[in-house]
Write an enzyme that holds these catalytic residues in place. Structure first.
Site, PDB file in Angstrom:
ATOM      1  N   ASP A   1       1.759   9.156  -5.979  1.00  0.00           N
ATOM      2  CA  ASP A   1       1.694  10.596  -5.779  1.00  0.00           C
ATOM      3  C   ASP A   1       1.889  10.988  -4.320  1.00  0.00           C
ATOM      4  O   ASP A   1       1.855  12.183  -3.992  1.00  0.00           O
ATOM      5  CB  ASP A   1       0.380  11.166  -6.316  1.00  0.00           C
ATOM      6  CG  ASP A   1      -0.844  10.444  -5.787  1.00  0.00           C
ATOM      7  OD1 ASP A   1      -0.695   9.351  -5.213  1.00  0.00           O
ATOM      8  OD2 ASP A   1      -1.963  10.966  -5.947  1.00  0.00           O
TER       9      ASP A   1
ATOM     10  N   HIS B   1       1.379   4.837  -2.335  1.00  0.00           N
ATOM     11  CA  HIS B   1       0.851   5.682  -3.402  1.00  0.00           C
ATOM     12  C   HIS B   1       1.966   6.422  -4.139  1.00  0.00           C
ATOM     13  O   HIS B   1       2.818   7.054  -3.512  1.00  0.00           O
ATOM     14  CB  HIS B   1      -0.122   6.710  -2.818  1.00  0.00           C
ATOM     15  CG  HIS B   1      -1.416   6.115  -2.345  1.00  0.00           C
ATOM     16  ND1 HIS B   1      -2.545   6.066  -3.139  1.00  0.00           N
ATOM     17  CD2 HIS B   1      -1.763   5.537  -1.167  1.00  0.00           C
ATOM     18  CE1 HIS B   1      -3.536   5.497  -2.466  1.00  0.00           C
ATOM     19  NE2 HIS B   1      -3.085   5.164  -1.259  1.00  0.00           N
TER      20      HIS B   1
ATOM     21  N   GLU C   1     -11.262   2.823   6.681  1.00  0.00           N
ATOM     22  CA  GLU C   1     -10.341   3.892   7.081  1.00  0.00           C
ATOM     23  C   GLU C   1     -11.159   5.093   7.542  1.00  0.00           C
ATOM     24  O   GLU C   1     -11.255   5.367   8.734  1.00  0.00           O
ATOM     25  CB  GLU C   1      -9.421   4.270   5.919  1.00  0.00           C
ATOM     26  CG  GLU C   1      -8.416   5.366   6.276  1.00  0.00           C
ATOM     27  CD  GLU C   1      -7.646   5.889   5.074  1.00  0.00           C
ATOM     28  OE1 GLU C   1      -6.629   6.562   5.284  1.00  0.00           O
ATOM     29  OE2 GLU C   1      -8.077   5.653   3.924  1.00  0.00           O
TER      30      GLU C   1
ATOM     31  N   HIS D   1       0.856  -1.195   0.000  1.00  0.00           N
ATOM     32  CA  HIS D   1       0.000   0.000   0.000  1.00  0.00           C
ATOM     33  C   HIS D   1       0.887   1.238   0.000  1.00  0.00           C
ATOM     34  O   HIS D   1       1.237   1.775   1.040  1.00  0.00           O
ATOM     35  CB  HIS D   1      -0.926  -0.008   1.220  1.00  0.00           C
ATOM     36  CG  HIS D   1      -2.069   0.946   1.113  1.00  0.00           C
ATOM     37  ND1 HIS D   1      -3.387   0.541   1.090  1.00  0.00           N
ATOM     38  CD2 HIS D   1      -2.110   2.291   1.002  1.00  0.00           C
ATOM     39  CE1 HIS D   1      -4.180   1.601   0.993  1.00  0.00           C
ATOM     40  NE2 HIS D   1      -3.410   2.683   0.944  1.00  0.00           N
TER      41      HIS D   1
ATOM     42  N   ASP E   1       1.806   3.801   3.065  1.00  0.00           N
ATOM     43  CA  ASP E   1       0.736   4.617   2.500  1.00  0.00           C
ATOM     44  C   ASP E   1       1.302   5.746   1.652  1.00  0.00           C
ATOM     45  O   ASP E   1       1.432   5.608   0.442  1.00  0.00           O
ATOM     46  CB  ASP E   1      -0.188   5.152   3.588  1.00  0.00           C
ATOM     47  CG  ASP E   1      -1.533   5.614   3.037  1.00  0.00           C
ATOM     48  OD1 ASP E   1      -1.829   5.314   1.870  1.00  0.00           O
ATOM     49  OD2 ASP E   1      -2.301   6.256   3.774  1.00  0.00           O
TER      50      ASP E   1
END
Length: 396
Positions: free
Chosen positions: A29, A27, A216, A25, A322
């Site tokens: 960006d 990202h 979440e 997990h 994350d």
């Protein structure tokens, strides 16, 4: 001779980057280097809060540390603004892989939403191809240094938009060219997976794996929808599954025996039972969860994070960073945070890593090789510990 791996207690001198890791997990960006943002922003004329890379990194962390997922997501305005050209996407993806490798990651899945990178004329296929070129260049650069790494793309659809089928079709077109799975992301509350049902149906018909952000910013209903509509094989975060777990201190057990008041009896509700018993992996991102308030109802600080409850009750827990830029973290930092908070040792970190390897969107044979590599690497750490222990005995 000790049979336990090293790090049986928190050791601030231990280099967590030396551990082989699997990041599920992460990202694209949310993992840019601040210096890269400054340079790319200058090229396209985008105004930043500051052009000092160190200060910019601090700004991202402070802005993200609000306790609100919505506020947290606002920080992406600046990273997305500099990821709208082919050259920028290639560079960001290449550096992303190199940064993963520097952190000890040997397999990573990078998730990102192609629909957010079209403002300068690129098509959906253009941006996927650009990112894949950057990932390939990054893997090649890492391998030239003698380190192993493999990276796959998770194509993400924004849950508040109406492009689900289009993005699902995009993922399927590129499934044999670097894309390994599908995800939905963005504001969770109010935008359930059911809004993208047609997309999930298409993916299921084509036997394509999905992971869904759920549990979440929203609770059990979101998790149920992710499983039922999204056919989720993993849950992005998923920490609020703990809302379906009850702990009762004292009382009697199933055999009618009195239970010590300091001992809790754990009861799982139907959703928690389903997720645990079927090994649906939880992609837990501890630092991010604290920033966005995902775990606020369980208490403040990492010690109140339900990860330990989930781990101790048999859920398939995996650890990820994350958004490394916004949280000012790495996967190594997340491991260290958990070791310090919960007294985990390397056996625990090994289990988290093996859980992630087994949940990776890879063919079975590749997952087995990944598991074997991780086990061998940890075994070598145990052998080194034994040698150090024996050397210490000889000196005594």
């Amino acid at each position: 001779m000790t049979e336990e791996l090293i790090l049986t207690a928190y050791d601030p001198e231990f280099d967590f980057r030396s551990l082989p890791k699997v990041s599920l997990h992460d990202h694209l960006d949310g993992g840019l280097r601040p210096a890269t943002i400054v340079e790319l922003a200058a090229e396209v004329g985008h105004e930043l809060p500051t052009t000092d890379p160190v200060a910019l990194g601090e700004w991202f962390r402070a802005s993200a540390d609000s306790g609100s997922l919505e506020r947290y997501l606002e920080t992406f305005d600046h990273t997305l603004a500099v990821m709208q050209t082919r050259e920028a996407l290639i560079r960001v993806a290449r550096e992303f892989v190199q940064d993963l490798a520097d952190d000890g990651v040997i397999y990573g899945e990078v998730r990102w939403a192609p629909e957010q990178h079209l403002s300068r004329g690129l098509s959906l296929d253009d941006v996927v191809e650009a990112v894949q070129q950057g990932l390939t260049e990054g893997v090649e650069a890492v391998k030239e240094t003698g380190r192993p790494i493999q990276v796959g793309q998770l194509i993400t659809a924004m849950r508040h938009a109406d492009r689900g089928v289009e993005i699902a079709e995009l993922a399927l077109r590129h499934r044999s060219r670097g894309v390994v799975g599908f995800d939905i992301a963005g504001a969770e509350a109010g935008f359930p997976p059911a809004r993208l049902k047609e997309a999930f149906d298409l993916l299921a018909q084509n036997m394509f794996p999905t992971t869904v952000h759920a549990g979440e910013a929203a609770g059990l209903d979101s998790i149920v929808d992710a499983i039922v509509t999204g056919r989720a094989q993993r849950l992005g975060h998923g920490v609020r599954i703990a809302e379906d777990i009850e702990i009762e201190f004292g009382g009697t057990d199933d055999d009618g025996q009195d239970v010590d008041e300091d001992t809790g009896l754990v009861t799982l509700g139907p959703v928690a039972n389903w997720v645990r018993d079927r090994g649906i992996a939880l992609e837990i991102c501890p630092s991010s969860n604290l920033q966005t308030g995902a775990t606020a109802e369980f208490g403040e600080g990492i010690e109140s994070h339900p990860i330990d409850l989930l781990y101790q009750t048999g859920f398939t827990v995996t650890i990820s960073p994350d958004n490394r830029l916004m949280s000012g973290t790495t996967l190594s930092d997340e491991f260290e945070l958990l070791v310090e908070a919960f007294d985990y040792d390397l056996d625990d970190l090994l289990e988290f890593t093996l859980n992630a390897a087994e949940a990776a969107f890879l063919p079975l044979e590749e997952r087995e090789l990944l598991v074997e590599y991780i086990n061998d690497a940890y075994a070598e750490l145990g052998d080194e510990d034994d040698e150090e222990y024996e050397d210490g005995e000889d000196q005594d």
